[in-house]
Design an enzyme around this catalytic site. Structure first.
Site, PDB file in Angstrom:
ATOM      1  N   ASP A  47    -111.765  61.566-109.111  1.00 55.28           N
ATOM      2  CA  ASP A  47    -111.488  61.759-107.796  1.00 55.28           C
ATOM      3  C   ASP A  47    -112.363  61.336-106.955  1.00 55.28           C
ATOM      4  OD1 ASP A  47    -109.431  63.621-105.959  1.00 55.28           O
ATOM      5  OD2 ASP A  47    -111.444  63.915-105.250  1.00 55.28           O
ATOM      6  N   ILE A  48    -111.928  60.327-105.734  1.00 54.33           N
ATOM      7  CA  ILE A  48    -112.959  59.668-105.160  1.00 54.33           C
ATOM      8  C   ILE A  48    -113.603  60.726-104.340  1.00 54.33           C
ATOM      9  CG2 ILE A  48    -113.223  57.968-103.138  1.00 54.33           C
ATOM     10  CD1 ILE A  48    -111.051  56.238-104.456  1.00 54.33           C
ATOM     11  N   ASN A  53    -111.024  58.525 -94.246  1.00 52.51           N
ATOM     12  CA  ASN A  53    -109.690  58.501 -93.370  1.00 52.51           C
ATOM     13  C   ASN A  53    -110.046  58.638 -92.095  1.00 52.51           C
ATOM     14  OD1 ASN A  53    -107.955  57.005 -95.130  1.00 52.51           O
ATOM     15  ND2 ASN A  53    -107.503  59.102 -96.316  1.00 52.51           N
ATOM     16  N   ASP A  75    -107.392  52.440 -97.393  1.00 47.14           N
ATOM     17  CA  ASP A  75    -106.653  51.848 -98.181  1.00 47.14           C
ATOM     18  C   ASP A  75    -107.511  50.689 -98.982  1.00 47.14           C
ATOM     19  OD1 ASP A  75    -104.433  53.326 -97.569  1.00 47.14           O
ATOM     20  OD2 ASP A  75    -103.718  51.622 -96.293  1.00 47.14           O
ATOM     21  N   GLU A  94    -106.053  60.133-103.848  1.00 42.45           N
ATOM     22  CA  GLU A  94    -107.439  59.259-104.021  1.00 42.45           C
ATOM     23  C   GLU A  94    -107.662  59.746-105.593  1.00 42.45           C
ATOM     24  OE1 GLU A  94    -108.600  63.083-102.091  1.00 42.45           O
ATOM     25  OE2 GLU A  94    -106.801  61.800-101.962  1.00 42.45           O
TER      26      GLU A  94
END
Length: 365
Positions: free
Chosen positions: A244-245, A252, A261, A287
């Site tokens: 998971d980022i 965002n 993106d 993500e």
């Protein structure tokens, strides 16, 4: 290799294009043989002159053999298939003119052969070439009929020859026009086939690949996991990881979804460059990413994730103002006979622990 196969290889070669051309040549030879057989029957019945018939048979046999040599040598001559087809068609038409002249009361049957030759070429020539070839056939047969009625009007009445020529010209022109329509239909079918192939390829990509990251999507990853379960029923040496980022929502919110993106695309490229052969990385959702590491002990799997973390941290994302990206990961070893769904569940819990412990780390379930 059997003697028959060696002989076929010697006569036909190994090139697929050459073999296809020789198949067409063989088809024309079958027609030649059938016509020679009928011509010999005509001689036996006294309907054709033996000397003229033997001359035509020798001419046809030598011509067929010459075309075989021409096709076999085409690798060096570099003749186009339509050029060979035109040459063979003209040769066959000359044989038809000759056969018409010596067939006596059966000469009208030879007109059928002229039409057959044009039809045979419809599939190898363009419409304009077929039209020109039809004109050659009309002119050649017309000249033959004129010469015959001029030199032997008793056996070849002028009125009969004129009417026969009219029927032949109508048949050949109609065949040439139909050839044009057939060519248009064939071109349309080829175009539709190409478009269908491209559409199916697009559908296949959409069904298996994530459009944004070009990674395997979740649906296809489930199929990969099922195949891996069948391959390693015992579950030995297989690891699964959920990634998971970190702080992706902040990216965002602060920089916009376009930059978000870009982060996903750059992450996918950096992560993919860190994988071993056989590893599969999929976008699992948002993500979050799922990594399958077949034939990997926990230590090997952790080394892959650490290498991946280094690459991801080193990457520069346009629009992120130098901010570095990291990820958290939960790593699980698939137990003997364990469904991948259970291993993924344990990796998910380990991922939660990695986030709770401060992120940017790998936790083994």
């Amino acid at each position: 290799m059997t003697l028959l196969r060696r002989l076929i290889r010697l006569l036909c070669g190994t090139d697929p294009v050459l073999r296809r051309m020789l198949k067409y040549w063989a088809a024309t030879c079958v027609l030649y043989v059938a016509c020679i057989g009928m011509l010999l029957v005509q001689v036996e019945l006294g309907l054709s002159n033996p000397a003229a018939a033997n001359g035509l048979i020798a001419f046809g046999g030598c011509g067929a053999f010459a075309f075989y040599l021409l096709i076999r040598a085409n690798a060096r001559l570099k003749l186009e298939p339509d050029q060979l087809a035109v040459a063979q068609a003209v040769f066959s038409l000359v044989c038809a003119f000759w056969a018409y002249a010596i067939s006596g009361p059966l000469r009208a049957a030879m007109l059928i052969m002229a039409v057959v030759i044009i039809v045979f070429c419809m599939f190898a020539l363009r419409p304009r070439q077929t039209l020109v070839l039809s004109a050659v056939a009309i002119a050649g047969m017309g000249a033959t009929m004129w010469w015959l009625q001029a030199h032997d009007p008793v056996r070849f009445p002028p009125a009969t020859e004129a009417l026969t020529f009219g029927y032949l010209a109508g048949a050949l022109l109609s065949t040439a026009l139909l050839s044009g329509e057939m060519s248009k239909l064939r071109s349309r079918l080829k175009r539709q086939k190409r478009e269908l192939t491209e559409a199916l390829e697009t559908i296949r990509l959409l069904a298996t690949v994530d459009e944004l990251t070009s990674l395997v999507n979740r649906r296809h990853m489930n199929e990969v996991l099922k195949a891996e379960e069948r391959r390693q029923a015992a579950g030995a040496d297989t690891c699964i990881a959920l990634l998971d980022i970190d702080f992706f929502k902040q990216v965002n919110d602060q920089h916009g979804h376009a930059v978000g993106d870009s982060v996903l695309r750059c992450f996918a490229a950096a992560a993919r460059a860190s994988l071993r052969e056989g590893d599969v990385l999929a976008r699992w959702g948002g993500e979050e990413f799922l990594l399958l590491l077949p034939d990997a002990a926990p230590g090997d799997a952790r080394a892959v994730l650490e290498r991946m973390a280094e690459r991801v941290h080193a990457m520069l994302v346009p629009g992120l103002d130098g901010r570095r990206i990291s990820f958290s990961a939960g790593l699980a070893t698939r137990r003997a006979g364990e469904p991948f769904a259970d291993a993924i569940s344990r990796a998910d819990k380990a991922l939660y622990q990695a986030k709770e412990s401060g992120r940017a780390r790998i936790v083994l379930a």
